[in-house]
Motif scaffolding. Structure first.
Motif, short mmCIF file in Angstrom:
data_model
loop_
_atom_site.label_atom_id
_atom_site.label_comp_id
_atom_site.label_asym_id
_atom_site.label_seq_id
_atom_site.Cartn_x
_atom_site.Cartn_y
_atom_site.Cartn_z
N GLU A 18 0.85 -1.18 0.00
CA GLU A 18 0.00 0.00 0.00
C GLU A 18 0.89 1.24 0.00
OE1 GLU A 18 -3.56 1.72 2.88
OE2 GLU A 18 -2.62 -0.19 3.33
N THR A 19 0.65 2.14 -0.94
CA THR A 19 1.34 3.42 -0.98
C THR A 19 0.30 4.51 -0.71
OG1 THR A 19 1.03 3.90 -3.33
CG2 THR A 19 2.91 2.49 -2.74
N PRO A 20 0.70 5.76 -0.58
CA PRO A 20 -0.30 6.81 -0.36
C PRO A 20 -1.34 6.94 -1.48
CG PRO A 20 1.86 7.62 0.22
CD PRO A 20 2.06 6.27 -0.43
N GLY A 41 2.06 -6.55 -13.48
CA GLY A 41 1.86 -6.70 -12.05
C GLY A 41 0.69 -5.83 -11.64
N LEU A 42 0.17 -6.10 -10.48
CA LEU A 42 -1.04 -5.42 -10.03
C LEU A 42 -0.80 -3.96 -9.71
CD1 LEU A 42 -3.99 -6.43 -8.31
CD2 LEU A 42 -2.64 -4.94 -6.88
N VAL A 43 -1.73 -3.12 -10.11
CA VAL A 43 -1.78 -1.73 -9.68
C VAL A 43 -3.26 -1.37 -9.57
CG1 VAL A 43 -1.63 -0.76 -12.01
CG2 VAL A 43 -0.99 0.63 -10.05
N LEU A 44 -3.64 -0.83 -8.42
CA LEU A 44 -5.02 -0.40 -8.17
C LEU A 44 -4.96 0.94 -7.46
CD1 LEU A 44 -8.09 -1.10 -8.16
CD2 LEU A 44 -7.72 -2.10 -5.91
N PRO A 45 -5.48 2.00 -8.09
CA PRO A 45 -5.47 3.30 -7.41
C PRO A 45 -6.30 3.24 -6.13
CG PRO A 45 -6.08 3.53 -9.71
CD PRO A 45 -6.06 2.07 -9.41
#
Length: 116
Positions: A18-20, A41-45
């Motif tokens: 988890e990032t900001p 790879g996974l990225v979900l805003p």
């Protein structure tokens, strides 16, 4: 929260963190930092259509590669809508909408409406 959410479904050796601003795979993050043109790879805003995705929803998304129907999305025109988030093959997300009721959306309005 620095604790990983779980393994990335597209790269099982990588973890989702988890990032900001995002939930992102450590592998995708590495590829971006290395300057690769098409990272996988996974990225979900964390913010999708003016709705914040919670950590439990992101964990469920990882496990099933989709969410349940979510009611609180807001379109770019300011209209609320309900949809599922589904994971695409490249790790990004897409929407799946509920089927329309029989006869819904069939009427024509505006300049394309048939005249009497």
């Amino acid at each position: 929260n620095p604790e990983p959410l779980g393994p990335d479904p597209l790269h099982p050796e990588a973890q989702v963190i988890e990032t900001p601003t995002h939930f992102i795979s450590t592998e995708r993050q590495r590829q971006i930092e290395a300057g690769e043109r098409k990272p996988t790879g996974l990225v979900l805003p964390r913010l999708v259509c003016k709705r914040e995705i919670t950590r439990p929803e992101a964990i469920a998304y990882l496990a099933a590669k989709e969410t349940d129907f979510i009611n609180d999305f807001i379109s770019r025109y300011g209209r609320p809508f309900t949809a599922k988030l589904k994971m695409k093959e490249d790790g990004r997300h897409s929407f799946e909408f509920q089927p329309r009721a029989e006869g819904a959306g069939k009427g024509r309005r505006g300049r394309f409406a048939k005249k009497g």
